[in-house]
Structure formats: structure tokens, C-alpha cells
Design a protein around this motif. Structure first.
Motif, PDB file in Angstrom:
ATOM      1  N   GLY A 116      13.112  -0.464  24.509  1.00  0.00           N
ATOM      2  CA  GLY A 116      13.350  -1.550  23.828  1.00  0.00           C
ATOM      3  C   GLY A 116      14.910  -1.264  22.985  1.00  0.00           C
ATOM      4  N   THR A 117      15.249   0.022  23.139  1.00  0.00           N
ATOM      5  CA  THR A 117      16.498   0.277  22.401  1.00  0.00           C
ATOM      6  C   THR A 117      17.787  -0.112  22.990  1.00  0.00           C
ATOM      7  OG1 THR A 117      16.559   2.308  23.548  1.00  0.00           O
ATOM      8  CG2 THR A 117      15.207   2.351  21.451  1.00  0.00           C
ATOM      9  N   SER A 118      17.736  -0.837  24.195  1.00  0.00           N
ATOM     10  CA  SER A 118      18.881  -1.477  24.575  1.00  0.00           C
ATOM     11  C   SER A 118      18.475  -2.629  25.572  1.00  0.00           C
ATOM     12  CB  SER A 118      19.632  -0.582  25.476  1.00  0.00           C
ATOM     13  OG  SER A 118      20.856  -1.182  25.763  1.00  0.00           O
ATOM     14  N   PRO A 119      19.046  -3.702  25.507  1.00  0.00           N
ATOM     15  CA  PRO A 119      18.647  -4.551  26.437  1.00  0.00           C
ATOM     16  C   PRO A 119      18.997  -4.356  27.902  1.00  0.00           C
ATOM     17  CG  PRO A 119      20.732  -5.256  25.147  1.00  0.00           C
ATOM     18  CD  PRO A 119      20.284  -4.190  24.685  1.00  0.00           C
ATOM     19  N   VAL A 120      19.765  -3.627  28.247  1.00  0.00           N
ATOM     20  CA  VAL A 120      19.738  -3.161  29.718  1.00  0.00           C
ATOM     21  C   VAL A 120      18.838  -2.405  30.156  1.00  0.00           C
ATOM     22  CG1 VAL A 120      22.326  -3.291  29.309  1.00  0.00           C
ATOM     23  CG2 VAL A 120      21.223  -1.014  29.438  1.00  0.00           C
ATOM     24  N   TRP A 121      17.926  -1.424  29.501  1.00  0.00           N
ATOM     25  CA  TRP A 121      17.147  -0.549  30.081  1.00  0.00           C
ATOM     26  C   TRP A 121      16.131  -1.272  30.964  1.00  0.00           C
ATOM     27  CZ3 TRP A 121      19.368   3.407  30.256  1.00  0.00           C
ATOM     28  CH2 TRP A 121      19.832   4.366  28.896  1.00  0.00           C
TER      29      TRP A 121
END
Length: 555
Positions: free
Chosen positions: A369-374
Motif C-alpha cells: 500500500g506504500t505506492s499505487p504501482v505495487w
């Protein structure tokens, strides 16, 4: 046809077959060559992983406890491998970055307790309590008779303690009252704690009383129970509990604006001296093959592979952390003292215990959840055959937390706990090397995919609860500073839309009270939380710089 020449015969059907076969071989040859090259590369990686883990988990390194010669040997080995891979040094002294670990008080060798001429063993039969004065006391003591100007004995069985009471605070209150009444020293006996639990109290910072105070174990408690009179000689002295930890940092400088950080901690438990072993009373070497020689070995192999690659859109920073087992000391220090500012970090990947991939349990990946791309990237990268569990949180009990708190996107790879966790039996022979190679390939492919992307966006996530003996259903919404050594719980980060942020609590505030509960340490904080449920209202008192502030909150 001229005489003497052999007849020429052509089989057109056979010729066509040969032609097609030749064409097929020509098409398959590059694929076969590539496959053989990949198999050769995998064999080299597997061999290197085994070499790294076997050395790091060997008896020679004695469990790699932070600040010990074994940790130094491990750091030197990691640095030598980084140099061999062609990485540039990025520490304070070559590849090494040192930091201090404050670990509270240690029992000095001059501390002693003699009961009727029997000299007891410090750390096992007796332990000075953290609020003890560094003084001596002698006396002829009658059990159950507490007189002024003499040593007092307290039978803990006589105390009325609630199940949720803090025994250390109860001991402190009784010792303080005894000192006021003229006691020259205090000994507590028949406590239910183990020596291991009492040793942990020495790391708690508390103001000292004016008299020496000790705790004795169950064996000595029986002696005190049965004795009619006692001759006691006690002396309390503390040594400074400070040691130096070492991170190892290597850099691939591609002259890019942003840097990808790959990390793993290499420290472990030594002989269990820090009381974090799960093997009771076992003081043999804790090898730490999975935890975390496995992640360190993968770090070194990724460094070697990325140095040889053409993935040059970003720089790479490889950091082997120490002090993780003591509370993320190394990674926290690194994020505050890195020569490359964390604001330029693209993202951080943390590998901690990746050596026991089990098809039944699968792979755990946190931080998505720390980056939308993960989420999409991971779905594209992790083979469908691997059972994968995801967690959105950027916080947790490993080094990625220190980067998340600097607003850096993170991923945490973990193949799960097992029966050898924090025990001497976590050995190199039990590593699933093929499984670790699979995880390593996933990480490499992720790095490869992000090389065609711009710098990743960061998003905040929910907090992950810290493990504790307390069980609670509410959260204040703060991330504690695990390296804080003073009274209270220092706030390292505040989650949006949680009680703390709504009330106005800020990072760097120190929580000293939660409702009616005084907060001396993290366990106090967790125990206090366990007494509340959703909807409850209470207050939080914090120390902010030189003042104290009280906030109203609702869970």
C-alpha cells in the motif's frame, strides 16, 4: 555418365526433411543457448547463496550479535563481497557505518550478594533492579522483621497485585517506602518473574532510589523462606550498557537523480545474551541462517547481478543493517545519517527471512500500500504457482519501517516464521536454496520493471501492530520510536485520521500517560491500550520539548 565417376543419386524427400530439421535447429539454438546460460547463472547464484549463508551462520561468527567480534567478522565479509562485486563504498569509513546502541544498565562485576557466606551468581540468582542505588549494605536480618537501619526483605507472595499490574512499578513503590522508613537495602523474593524477564528491566530508564535494591530467583527465595536468621552483604554497581553496531553500505552510481535501496539485516542473537531467544536457558550459538543470513546473501547476489546489468536508469544502494534485533537501530541511524538524502530514494526493498519458502505457506509481501504501482507490478512479477499473502502496511518489526517513516515506498519480503525462529537450530542446512533463488528472481524482476518507470509515488498506510504480551482492539495511530531509551514512548510517526492525529499529537512527542496509566516504556503503552475498547474516551499526556500537553482522545 562418364565411366569411372560415381553415380549421383538425390532423395528429394530426405533432403527436404534435413532442410526443415536444420531450420528448426537454427531457430531453437538461440533459445537453447539462452536456457543453458540461465541454468549456468542459476547454478552460480545457488552456489554463492550457499557460500554466503554457510559462512554467516557458522560457529566462527558466534551468532553475529550487534557490537561483538562476530558481527565485525560478518561486516568485513559483506564489505569484501561488495568490493568484489564492484560496488563503491558508501559508509563513513569505507563500506562501514558505525552507530551507538544504548542498552540500559549492565550488572558490573563488582556487584555481589552474599547470604550466610554463600556468594550468589549475578544475573541468575540475583539481579539488581534498575532503580537501585549503586551502594552497599550489610546486616543481620530476621525474616518477617523489617527494622530501620537494616536490610528489608519483601515476600512478593504477600503483595496484592492485580493481573494487569506492572510488577516493576510495585517493586519500586515498596522499595521507595522502605527507604523512607529507614531501610538500608531491599531484597524482593518469591516473585513470579524469571531471571530472563528481570534482566530485561535493566534496559528501562528510571530514576534511582537512595538504597540498593535486588531481586532473587526461586532457588534463593526458598533459602530466605526457610532461614531463621540471615547474614546479608549486598553491593550494587552498574556498568554502562553501550556498544557499537556497524552497517555495511555499497553503492552503484549510475549518475541518476534517484536511487533504489535494497536492504537486509545481518545481525542476530549471539548466544542469546539480549534475552530475545525463544530457547529457554539455551546459551549456545544462535546461528541465524534464515534470520537473516538468507536476506544478506540475497542482497549480495542482487548487488553482483545489478552491477553487471544494463539497468541504469537509477542508482542502487545496498545496505546490510545491524542492530535490527535490538529494535531497528541500524536502519533508523542510516535513514538519519545517509550521505544520500532519503528524499531522493525511489523505493526500498527489505528482505528478512527469505530462506524457508514452503509451498504450503508461500511468500509474504508487505508494504504494497506504500505506492499505487505495487499491486499490479507484483501480480505481473510473482509466478502464479507461488501462494502469496499481501499486507498493505508500510510498518512492521523490520528495517523497511525506518524508510517508510521517511515517506519512501517499501516492500518487505518474508517466507514466514518456523519452529527454529530465534533458536540455535536456525542453521544453514535447513535453508531452501531453490526457494530463496525464486524470491531473489522476483526482486530482480521488480527492479527490472521499475527501470522503465518514473520515480514511484508514495502513499501512507495503516499502522501494523507491534507484537506484545498485551492484546488490544484499539489503536492510537502512532508509530513508536523503537530506539528511544528514555522514559515514555517517543512518537516516530502519526497516521492520518487516527485518534492521535485528530487530537493533535505530533511526531517527536513523548507519551508519558495514557488515561490513568503512567507510560515508562513500550510494554506499558501496549498494556494500557489493552484496557480500552472502541468508543472509549480518555486523555493522553505528552512531553513536547520543554512542556507537557494533555489531549482528549476517543478510540
Amino acid at each position: 555418365m562418364e565411366p569411372g565417376l560415381p553415380a549421383l543419386s538425390v532423395d528429394f524427400k530426405k533432403s527436404t526433411t534435413v532442410k526443415h530439421t536444420t531450420c528448426l535447429l537454427a531457430l531453437l539454438l538461440p533459445f537453447t543457448t539462452q536456457l543453458n546460460a540461465q541454468k549456468k547463472a542459476d547454478r552460480k547464484t545457488l552456489g554463492n547463496l550457499q557460500t554466503h549463508i554457510t559462512y554467516l551462520a557458522s560457529d566462527k561468527l558466534e551468532g553475529r550479535r550487534t557490537g561483538t567480534p562476530g558481527e565485525q567478522l560478518a561486516a568485513e565479509y559483506i564489505a569484501s563481497q561488495m568490493k568484489l562485486a564492484g560496488l563503491s563504498p558508501a559508509g563513513d569509513s569505507g563500506y562501514l557505518q558505525t552507530f551507538l546502541v544504548s542498552e540500559g544498565k549492565l550488572i558490573a562485576t563488582t556487584s555481589h550478594l552474599t547470604v550466610n557466606r554463600s556468594t550468589l551468581t549475578p544475573g541468575e540468582q540475583f539481579i539488581p533492579l534498575p532503580f537501585s542505588a549503586q551502594k552497599s549494605a550489610k546486616g543481620d536480618v530476621l525474616p518477617d522483621v523489617n527494622e530501620p537501619d537494616n536490610i528489608w526483605l519483601f515476600n512478593v507472595k504477600d503483595f496484592e497485585m492485580s493481573p494487569h499490574a506492572d510488577p516493576l512499578e510495585i517493586y519500586r513503590q515498596n522499595a521507595r517506602e522502605a527507604a523512607k522508613a529507614g531501610a538500608t537495602g531491599v531484597i524482593f523474593y518469591n516473585g513470579t518473574e524469571t531471571p530472563k524477564e528481570v534482566q530485561k528491566w535493566l534496559s528501562i530508564p528510571v530514576e534511582p532510589l537512595k538504597i540498593p535494591v535486588m531481586w532473587v530467583n526461586s532457588e534463593i527465595s526458598k533459602v530466605l523462606d526457610d532461614a531463621e536468621d540471615l547474614r546479608i552483604d549486598m553491593q550494587v554497581d552498574f556498568a554502562s550498557g553501550r556498544r557499537t553496531g556497524t552497517n555495511v553500505v555499497g553503492h552503484i552510481d549510475n549518475k541518476a537523480a534517484s536511487t533504489i535501496v535494497i536492504g537486509a539485516h545481518f545481525d542476530h542473537l549471539g548466544h542469546g545474551e539480549d534475552h530475545n531467544s525463544l530457547a529457554p536457558n539455551d546459551q549456545t550459538i544462535h546461528h541465524g541462517a534464515d534470520d537473516n543470513a538468507s536476506g544478506t546473501a540475497a542482497l549480495l547476489e542482487l548487488a553482483r547481478q545489478l552491477k553487471a546489468s544494463k539497468l541504469e536508469k537509477y542508482n542502487y544502494l545496498f545496505v546490510a543493517f545491524s542492530g535490527e534485533e535490538l529494535g531497528l537501530f541500524g536502519s533508523k541511524y542510516f535513514t538519519e545519517h545517509s550521505t544520500i538524502p532519503p528524499s531522493s530514494f525511489n523505493y526500498m526493498i527489505n528482505m528478512d527471512m527469505i530462506g524457508r519458502l514452503d509451498p504450503a505457506k508461500g511468500l509474504e509481501v508487505a508494504g504494497i500500500g506504500t505506492s499505487p504501482v505495487w499491486p499490479a507490478l507484483l501480480q505481473q512479477t510473482i509466478p502464479a504457482s507461488i501462494r502469496t499473502t499481501y499486507d498493505s502496511s508500510g510498518t512492521g518489526p523490520s528495517d523497511h519501517t525506518s524508510f517508510y517513516l521517511k515517506n519512501v515506498p517499501v516492500l518487505f519480503f518474508f517466507t514466514g516464521t518456523h519452529s527454529d525462529y530465534h533458536k540455535p537450530s536456525d542453521e544453514a542446512a535447513k535453508i531452501n536454496y531453490d526457494g530463496e533463488l525464486t524470491v531473489l528472481k522476483v526482486v530482480y524482476e521488480l527492479v527490472e520493471k521499475t527501470n522503465s518507470m518514473e520515480k514511484l509515488a508514495f502513499t501512507k498506510t495503516r499502522d501494523k501492530q507491534t507484537s506484545t504480551s498485551a492484546r488490544f482492539t484499539v489503536t492510537l495511530g502512532i508509530m513508536p520510536d523503537y530506539t528511544w531509551q528514555k522514559p515514555g514512548v517517543k512518537v516516530d510517526g502519526v497516521s492520518d485520521n487516527k485518534p492521535a492525529s485528530k487530537a493533535g499529537i505530533l511526531a517527536n512527542d513523548v507519551i508519558i500517560e495514557l488515561g490513568p496509566h503512567a507510560i515508562v516504556n513500550l510494554e506499558d503503552y501496549m498494556q494500557a491500550l489493552s484496557g480500552f475498547k472502541k468508543g472509549d474516551k480518555t486523555t493522553v499526556k505528552v512531553r513536547r520539548e520543554d512542556s507537557e500537553k494533555v489531549f482528549d482522545i476517543q478510540f
